[in-house]
Design a protein around this motif. Structure first.
Motif, PDB file in Angstrom:
ATOM      1  N   ILE A 282       0.837  -1.204   0.000  1.00 44.77           N
ATOM      2  CA  ILE A 282       0.000   0.000   0.000  1.00 44.77           C
ATOM      3  C   ILE A 282       0.870   1.251   0.000  1.00 44.77           C
ATOM      4  N   ILE A 283       1.843   1.285   0.893  1.00 46.39           N
ATOM      5  CA  ILE A 283       2.691   2.479   1.008  1.00 46.39           C
ATOM      6  C   ILE A 283       3.544   2.644  -0.241  1.00 46.39           C
ATOM      7  N   ASP A 284       4.058   1.540  -0.778  1.00 41.25           N
ATOM      8  CA  ASP A 284       4.871   1.621  -1.989  1.00 41.25           C
ATOM      9  C   ASP A 284       4.037   2.095  -3.175  1.00 41.25           C
ATOM     10  N   SER A 285       2.824   1.578  -3.303  1.00 40.75           N
ATOM     11  CA  SER A 285       1.943   2.000  -4.393  1.00 40.75           C
ATOM     12  C   SER A 285       1.607   3.481  -4.272  1.00 40.75           C
ATOM     13  N   PHE A 286       1.370   3.930  -3.043  1.00 42.94           N
ATOM     14  CA  PHE A 286       1.067   5.350  -2.825  1.00 42.94           C
ATOM     15  C   PHE A 286       2.261   6.222  -3.202  1.00 42.94           C
ATOM     16  N   SER A 287       3.457   5.832  -2.773  1.00 44.21           N
ATOM     17  CA  SER A 287       4.638   6.643  -3.070  1.00 44.21           C
ATOM     18  C   SER A 287       4.917   6.693  -4.564  1.00 44.21           C
ATOM     19  N   THR A 288       4.642   5.587  -5.274  1.00 48.54           N
ATOM     20  CA  THR A 288       4.818   5.568  -6.722  1.00 48.54           C
ATOM     21  C   THR A 288       3.804   6.483  -7.399  1.00 48.54           C
ATOM     22  N   SER A 289       2.555   6.423  -6.966  1.00 48.34           N
ATOM     23  CA  SER A 289       1.518   7.293  -7.525  1.00 48.34           C
ATOM     24  C   SER A 289       1.795   8.754  -7.190  1.00 48.34           C
ATOM     25  N   PHE A 290       2.323   8.983  -6.010  1.00 50.25           N
ATOM     26  CA  PHE A 290       2.682  10.342  -5.579  1.00 50.25           C
ATOM     27  C   PHE A 290       3.737  10.922  -6.520  1.00 50.25           C
ATOM     28  N   ALA A 291       4.783  10.136  -6.814  1.00 51.26           N
ATOM     29  CA  ALA A 291       5.842  10.594  -7.711  1.00 51.26           C
ATOM     30  C   ALA A 291       5.303  10.857  -9.117  1.00 51.26           C
ATOM     31  N   LYS A 292       4.380  10.003  -9.557  1.00 49.02           N
ATOM     32  CA  LYS A 292       3.792  10.186 -10.889  1.00 49.02           C
ATOM     33  C   LYS A 292       2.974  11.476 -10.929  1.00 49.02           C
ATOM     34  N   ALA A 293       2.179  11.726  -9.891  1.00 51.90           N
ATOM     35  CA  ALA A 293       1.386  12.957  -9.834  1.00 51.90           C
ATOM     36  C   ALA A 293       2.298  14.180  -9.794  1.00 51.90           C
ATOM     37  N   GLN A 294       3.412  14.049  -9.064  1.00 49.41           N
ATOM     38  CA  GLN A 294       4.384  15.139  -8.989  1.00 49.41           C
ATOM     39  C   GLN A 294       4.928  15.470 -10.383  1.00 49.41           C
ATOM     40  N   GLN A 295       5.227  14.424 -11.145  1.00 53.88           N
ATOM     41  CA  GLN A 295       5.731  14.632 -12.496  1.00 53.88           C
ATOM     42  C   GLN A 295       4.663  15.245 -13.395  1.00 53.88           C
ATOM     43  N   GLU A 296       3.423  14.797 -13.244  1.00 54.44           N
ATOM     44  CA  GLU A 296       2.336  15.327 -14.070  1.00 54.44           C
ATOM     45  C   GLU A 296       2.083  16.795 -13.777  1.00 54.44           C
ATOM     46  N   ILE A 297       2.185  17.189 -12.505  1.00 52.65           N
ATOM     47  CA  ILE A 297       2.018  18.597 -12.150  1.00 52.65           C
ATOM     48  C   ILE A 297       3.136  19.431 -12.754  1.00 52.65           C
ATOM     49  N   HIS A 298       4.349  18.890 -12.676  1.00 47.41           N
ATOM     50  CA  HIS A 298       5.493  19.601 -13.264  1.00 47.41           C
ATOM     51  C   HIS A 298       5.279  19.806 -14.758  1.00 47.41           C
ATOM     52  N   GLU A 299       4.820  18.760 -15.444  1.00 53.57           N
ATOM     53  CA  GLU A 299       4.580  18.873 -16.881  1.00 53.57           C
ATOM     54  C   GLU A 299       3.460  19.870 -17.169  1.00 53.57           C
ATOM     55  N   ALA A 300       2.425  19.914 -16.312  1.00 57.49           N
ATOM     56  CA  ALA A 300       1.335  20.876 -16.491  1.00 57.49           C
ATOM     57  C   ALA A 300       1.847  22.300 -16.319  1.00 57.49           C
ATOM     58  N   HIS A 301       2.736  22.498 -15.347  1.00 60.32           N
ATOM     59  CA  HIS A 301       3.311  23.833 -15.136  1.00 60.32           C
ATOM     60  C   HIS A 301       4.170  24.240 -16.330  1.00 60.32           C
ATOM     61  N   GLU A 302       4.893  23.278 -16.899  1.00 54.86           N
ATOM     62  CA  GLU A 302       5.712  23.580 -18.062  1.00 54.86           C
ATOM     63  C   GLU A 302       4.830  23.989 -19.240  1.00 54.86           C
ATOM     64  N   ARG A 303       3.717  23.282 -19.416  1.00 56.27           N
ATOM     65  CA  ARG A 303       2.808  23.644 -20.503  1.00 56.27           C
ATOM     66  C   ARG A 303       2.223  25.039 -20.276  1.00 56.27           C
TER      67      ARG A 303
END
Length: 392
Positions: A282-303
């Motif tokens: 559970i914790i590993d899946s959350f941390s992986t999803s957290f990192a993915k969301a972090q990357q998606e936000i970064h890409e949204a800010h870049e756009r």
């Protein structure tokens, strides 16, 4: 299988008597264990009084080894002795990984900060319901954040509650979003099965006890004075080293089991119903999803930044191409902020209100434990600090 052993049958017999590691590899020993003659087969061979050369290969092999006592148990002990080091090389690093992961999850301040913020967001969203003012939440609620979506205008850049968690943490304390650095052994631990690992250690201990029993049985059953048998000697030498190592490994395993159980309780779960594999997953899946969301936000800010630059270029061209008397009309154009969301101040609270209005309930609703006590669980003035250290 026996044909792969490039020795005569009498040589194989002598190698078993002498515990000859040079002649008998582990694969050889495993092949021998597969072809242990039964009592009936041995009796048949003993009764045969004809020409030995007339016997088949299997019968001649049986005739060579049939007088070695307790052959199946003997060969099993020989295999374990040869594989012991390999087993340690498999078990010890995995136990170390498990212990590191336990310590990291217990000590990570940044991960606890993330959980406090999750609880604060959950209490904010449910402030007008019976789920509000919760003292804690089940860990599986972390996975539901990525499935809890906002509806309505102004939420395209951060469509899920997990995206808003990442956004808010990055805005309030940029170091917290890198909490995965504190739990670097979590991913490896999530791939392990602690019960299987602990069972492997118990198997090692049981095999050590089997060797001790075989030595005692060997002492009781005398062989011919003309036959050299190194079984007891070789196994006693092995036990001098392997015995203490196995005892230490058992103590390490008991300590790991206790610490793992305490960790699950520390995070508010019931070790009787929450499997250790599930806990780490559970914790590993959350941390992986957290990192993915972090990357998606970064890409949204870049756009958004690219869009802003394009609009600024259009604005400049418009000013150049527009007559002087109408230039003032260009001053009314609004400039987008770098994150594409306008003014950042108060945006988090505004979005939470939008989320609250359009939150999908049912399976995605927060599973929180309602408590009457509020000591250590009281919301601060900004609703972001919830102490989680004393979860039941």
């Amino acid at each position: 299988m026996l044909a792969r052993i490039k020795w005569s049958y009498p040589d194989i017999r002598d190698a078993i008597w002498n515990i000859d590691d040079h002649r008998l590899s582990v694969d050889n020993l495993m092949a021998i264990r597969q072809y242990i003659p039964t009592k009936e087969e041995i009796e048949t061979i003993k009764e045969y009084e004809g020409d030995v050369e007339m016997l088949g290969n299997a019968e001649r092999y049986f005739r060579s080894i049939m007088y070695i006592p307790r052959l199946a148990d003997r060969v099993s002990c020989m295999i374990f002795r040869r594989r012991f080091k390999h087993e340690l090389e498999e078990i010890i690093p995995r136990l170390d990984t498990l212990q590191y992961a336990i310590s990291e999850l217990r000590d990570s301040i940044r991960f606890k900060r993330v959980l406090k913020t999750v609880l604060a967001i959950g209490n904010h969203l449910n402030s007008q319901t019976i789920r509000g003012n919760a003292y804690g939440f089940h860990l599986d609620a972390l996975l539901k954040m990525r499935d809890t979506r906002a509806e309505g205008e102004g939420v395209s850049n951060m469509p899920t509650l997990l995206h808003y968690l990442v956004y808010f943490l990055a805005k309030s304390d940029d170091s917290v979003v890198n909490f995965k650095e504190d739990i670097c052994h979590l991913e490896a631990a999530a791939k392990l099965s602690p019960p299987t690992l602990f069972a492997s250690v118990n198997t090692l201990s049981a095999s050590i006890n089997q060797i001790k029993e075989e030595i005692c049985a060997h002492r009781r059953k005398r062989t011919s004075v003309l036959q050299i048998d190194r079984f007891a000697e070789a196994m006693e030498e092995f036990l001098i080293e392997a015995g203490p190592i196995t005892n230490n490994l058992k103590a390490m395993t008991r300590d790991t089991e206790d610490r793992l159980r305490d960790l699950i309780v520390y995070y508010g779960e019931d070790p009787a119903t929450t499997k250790s594999e599930e806990f780490f997953a559970i914790i590993d899946s959350f941390s992986t999803s957290f990192a993915k969301a972090q990357q998606e936000i970064h890409e949204a800010h870049e756009r958004a930044a690219r869009k802003q630059r394009q609009q600024e270029m259009i604005k400049k061209r418009h000013i150049v191409d527009t007559p002087v008397h109408s230039a003032s009309s260009g001053n009314s154009c609004q400039t987008l902020s770098a994150d594409g969301g306008g003014n950042d101040e108060g945006e988090f609270e505004n979005v939470l209100r939008e989320l609250k209005a359009g939150l999908r309930h049912g399976d995605h609703s927060w599973r929180v434990a309602q408590r009457n006590r509020r000591s250590d669980g009281t919301l601060t003035s900004d609703g972001t600090e919830i102490l989680l250290e004393n979860l039941p």
